[in-house]
Every structure is written in structure tokens, then in C-alpha cells.
Design a protein around this motif. Structure first.
Motif, PDB file in Angstrom:
ATOM      1  N   ASP A   8      -1.372   3.766  -3.171  1.00  0.00           N
ATOM      2  CA  ASP A   8      -1.760   2.428  -2.729  1.00  0.00           C
ATOM      3  C   ASP A   8      -1.664   1.515  -3.943  1.00  0.00           C
ATOM      4  O   ASP A   8      -2.576   1.414  -4.756  1.00  0.00           O
ATOM      5  CB  ASP A   8      -3.184   2.444  -2.169  1.00  0.00           C
ATOM      6  N   SER A  56      -5.873  -3.432  -8.485  1.00  0.00           N
ATOM      7  CA  SER A  56      -7.236  -3.985  -8.445  1.00  0.00           C
ATOM      8  C   SER A  56      -8.224  -3.088  -9.186  1.00  0.00           C
ATOM      9  O   SER A  56      -9.095  -3.573  -9.918  1.00  0.00           O
ATOM     10  CB  SER A  56      -7.686  -4.168  -6.991  1.00  0.00           C
ATOM     11  N   GLU A  75     -12.563   5.732  -6.169  1.00  0.00           N
ATOM     12  CA  GLU A  75     -11.817   5.600  -4.918  1.00  0.00           C
ATOM     13  C   GLU A  75     -10.505   6.364  -4.999  1.00  0.00           C
ATOM     14  O   GLU A  75      -9.977   6.600  -6.086  1.00  0.00           O
ATOM     15  CB  GLU A  75     -11.551   4.132  -4.578  1.00  0.00           C
ATOM     16  N   SER A 121       0.802  -1.225   0.000  1.00  0.00           N
ATOM     17  CA  SER A 121       0.000   0.000   0.000  1.00  0.00           C
ATOM     18  C   SER A 121       0.830   1.269   0.000  1.00  0.00           C
ATOM     19  O   SER A 121       0.289   2.351   0.226  1.00  0.00           O
ATOM     20  CB  SER A 121      -0.899   0.011   1.247  1.00  0.00           C
ATOM     21  N   THR A 164      -4.209  -1.563  -4.360  1.00  0.00           N
ATOM     22  CA  THR A 164      -5.558  -1.103  -4.661  1.00  0.00           C
ATOM     23  C   THR A 164      -5.628  -0.532  -6.077  1.00  0.00           C
ATOM     24  O   THR A 164      -6.632  -0.705  -6.786  1.00  0.00           O
ATOM     25  CB  THR A 164      -6.018  -0.052  -3.637  1.00  0.00           C
TER      26      THR A 164
END
Length: 378
Positions: A143, A149, A79, A46, A146
Motif C-alpha cells: 500500500d 504516510s 500497521e 494502494s 499508506t
């Protein structure tokens, strides 16, 4: 004209490439040897620094462009992927004044402070007073896991297929296209292949059907098994610690808030600190052993004790990761005959990920060549 692509590797570069190809309407299959952003590669965890400060204006301009791509990615994913922290550069070898001049020419907000001024603002650091200290507030922490993803999720939404547990052994020419052969014998066919294999690239490169001239001109790759440590804060900071890069006569040290990687059982956190290219050279990712170098641990702990009084000089967590370096630390994005090889690494590629995905996608599709200095033989 839409095409079919196989992308080998689902780290930051591969995920970004898949997203950029899929959103343009191409048919994309991603083959990942393990799982995306796994701990054996360079894109896990992260905490990666997003910073603008480079002595080379080429890369600072690239960061400015990358920030636009990150903003688009965050909007599309819904996000936050970069947490603002700001960043400090200090040490005579870092040349803060020259860095400030580059940022000034490109309109990046910054301050050039004396060591005393910086020490008054950030008393948890011990600054060299002679060379000054550069502060640029737009820096932050990526991050990485993330982000991988998010890009793969968006790629799937646009029709991409992501296959895990699919290590690649070789690529073969089949008519006007290519067949990607896995270690288990399974195959995938596509018009074009993009290899974003990171630390696994050195052992795969020889099994790609590339012309001898291209292979001969490919820069030598050196994979490093790096060491990183997390040190606890002496007190709870009011806001995030800044990221930092400090170049001493003996080494280049970087640090940043560790995010999830630095979480303590009591809910506290710490600072990730590491020496750039202070690890062990290995043949490829296959040769990594995940073992911390005790001498490096001792060197970084002594550095923290000497330079970062706001940290307890006792690491509570440690890990290894991979840097895949070219001799110039420039990235490689180039290809021939439908095979594109991309190694945007050298320990500083994460901050450019969505932009590099676009550059790789455009290069592979023939839409636009990569910058000249990223091409083989440049």
C-alpha cells in the motif's frame, strides 16, 4: 555528527529518506511540490508489487534486505503495509527456471511448476505450458500511499518538518551549505540537499550546482506515462488473487490485487493489470496529460481475454502513473559536494522503499557509500 538536510520530494523515496535521517537524529525538512504520494507522481495508490523474483541475484538479495526494513517500518508504524498474496512468473521470456535457481540460492521459498500443475491450482489463469511457472508465496502487495504516510508520520515524530505545496526551482551553494529556492521564491537552507523528485528530476537536474563531470556521467532518464487498468473478477475469490508477471514475445504484463484503488461500489474488487513500459515517453512529469492510450487499452483488454479467464475483459477503472527509467533499470543514488541525487525508480523501486531510504541517508551523510552500481559513472 548530526547535520541539517532538505529532502526534495515526498514520494516513497523521499519519505523513506526523511524517516531514516530523522530517526538518526538529523534535522530534516521535506519539500513536496504538491502533497505526499499525489497522483501526479509515482507513489500514489494502494497497489505495488512486492516480489523477490529477479534474474539478477543482486536485486533478489536487495529484496531480502528490504523485507527486514519493511518489517521494522510496520512495527514502528503499528500497521500492515504489505498484504500477502504470493506471486506467479510465467512465459518463456520470463525464464521461470532461472528465476527459481536464483531464489533457491538465496533461500527464498518457491515452487517451479509445469503449466498443467499451475493451471490446476490457479484455473483463473491461462499458462504457457512449455516454460513452467514459478510461484513464490512471500510476495505481496504494498500500500504505497499508506507507506508514505507512515514514514512521514514517523519522521515528524522524530522532529522532521514536512512542507507541502513547495515546488523547487533550483539549489544554490551558500558558504559551506546550500539554499533551496522554490518557484514562489521562498527558500530553505541546509548543510546538505537530497533530491528524490522522481519524474520531475529531468527538469530539475540542470538547476543543481553539480560538477560538469558528475552531470556528464549521469545516466539518461526516460519518463514514461504508463497506463493501468482494473478488471473485475468473474466470481468472488476465496482468497486474494496472486500478483503475477508474464513475459510474452510481444510484451511484459504484470497484475496484482488493486486494493482500495480497485474498489467497486458494491464492495467488490478487481485485478490491476498493466504493460510494463507500454506507455508514452514524455520529457518529464510536467508533460503528463493523464490520458489513457486507446491502443494500449485495447492491447491489455485483448491480453486479459486471452490469458486471464477469471477476469471480465472490460476494465471498470483506469489510470496513468509515471515510471522514470535509467537505461539499465538500475537505480541512481550518488552525489557530490553535499548534494545527493536519488532516482530509485525504473518501475521497480517501490518494493525497496525503506531500504533505499537507509541507503540514501547513509550515502548523503557520508556514513556509507551506495552500492557501486547505483553510483554515477558505474
Amino acid at each position: 555528527m548530526m547535520g541539517t538536510y532538505v529532502v526534495v520530494g515526498a514520494g516513497l523515496a523521499g519519505a523513506a529518506t526523511a524517516w531514516q535521517l530523522a530517526r538518526r537524529g538529523h534535522e530534516v525538512t521535506v519539500l513536496e511540490r504538491s502533497v505526499p504520494a499525489n497522483g501526479e507522481g509515482s507513489s500514489h495508490g494502494s497497489a505495488r508489487i512486492f516480489r523477490y523474483a529477479y534474474l539478477d541475484p543482486f536485486y533478489t538479495r536487495l529484496v531480502v534486505d528490504a523485507r527486514v526494513e519493511w518489517d521494522e517500518l510496520e512495527r514502528s508504524a503499528g500497521e500492515r503495509l504489505i498484504s500477502p498474496t504470493g506471486s506467479l512468473d510465467f512465459g518463456a521470456g520470463r525464464d521461470p527456471a532461472a528465476l527459481a535457481a536464483v531464489l533457491g540460492k538465496l533461500g527464498v521459498e518457491h515452487e517451479l511448476l509445469t503449466g498443467a500443475e499451475a493451471g490446476a491450482r490457479w484455473p483463473r489463469f491461462g499458462f504457457d505450458d512449455g516454460a513452467g511457472v514459478l510461484w513464490h508465496p512471500a510476495a505481496g502487495v504494498i500500500d504505497a500511499e499508506t507507506a508514505v504516510s507512515a514514514m512521514l508520520r514517523l519522521a515528524r515524530a522524530d522532529g522532521a518538518r514536512v512542507e507541502t505545496g513547495r515546488p523547487v526551482a533550483s539549489v544554490e551553494r551558500v558558504g559551506a551549505g546550500h539554499r533551496v529556492v522554490g518557484l514562489d521564491g521562498r527558500t530553505e537552507e541546509a548543510e546538505k540537499v537530497i533530491v528524490t523528485a522522481g519524474g520531475w528530476l529531468p527538469e530539475l537536474l540542470g538547476d543543481l550546482p553539480l560538477p560538469k563531470a558528475f552531470s556528464a556521467g549521469f545516466p539518461r532518464l526516460q519518463v514514461m506515462q504508463e497506463n493501468a487498468y482494473h478488471f473485475p473478477y468473474r466470481d468472488v475469490p476465496e482468497g486474494p488473487w496472486p500478483a503475477f508477471i508474464h513475459k510474452t514475445p510481444a510484451m511484459l504484463v504484470y497484475g496484482l490485487p488493486g486494493g482500495r484503488d480497485a474498489a467497486l461500489p458494491d464492495g467488490g474488487a478487481g485485478q490491476k493489470v498493466a504493460e510494463f513500459n507500454g506507455g508514452r515517453p514524455i520529457r518529464s512529469a510536467a508533460a503528463q496529460n493523464g490520458e489513457i492510450d486507446p491502443a494500449n487499452r485495447e492491447r491489455i483488454t485483448a491480453y486479459v481475454r486471452r490469458t486471464l479467464p477469471g477476469l471480465v475483459p472490460e476494465p471498470y477503472a483506469e489510470t496513468t502513473c509515471l515510471f522514470t527509467n535509467t537505461p539499465t533499470e538500475d537505480f541512481v543514488i550518488d552525489g557530490v559536494d553535499g548534494i545527493t541525487v536519488a532516482s530509485p525508480c525504473s518501475g521497480h523501486g517501490a518494493k525497496f522503499a525503506p531500504l533505499l531510504g537507509r541507503i540514501i541517508a547513509e550515502s548523503a551523510s557520508g556514513e556509507r557509500a551506495a552500492p557501486r552500481r547505483f553510483r554515477v559513472g558505474a
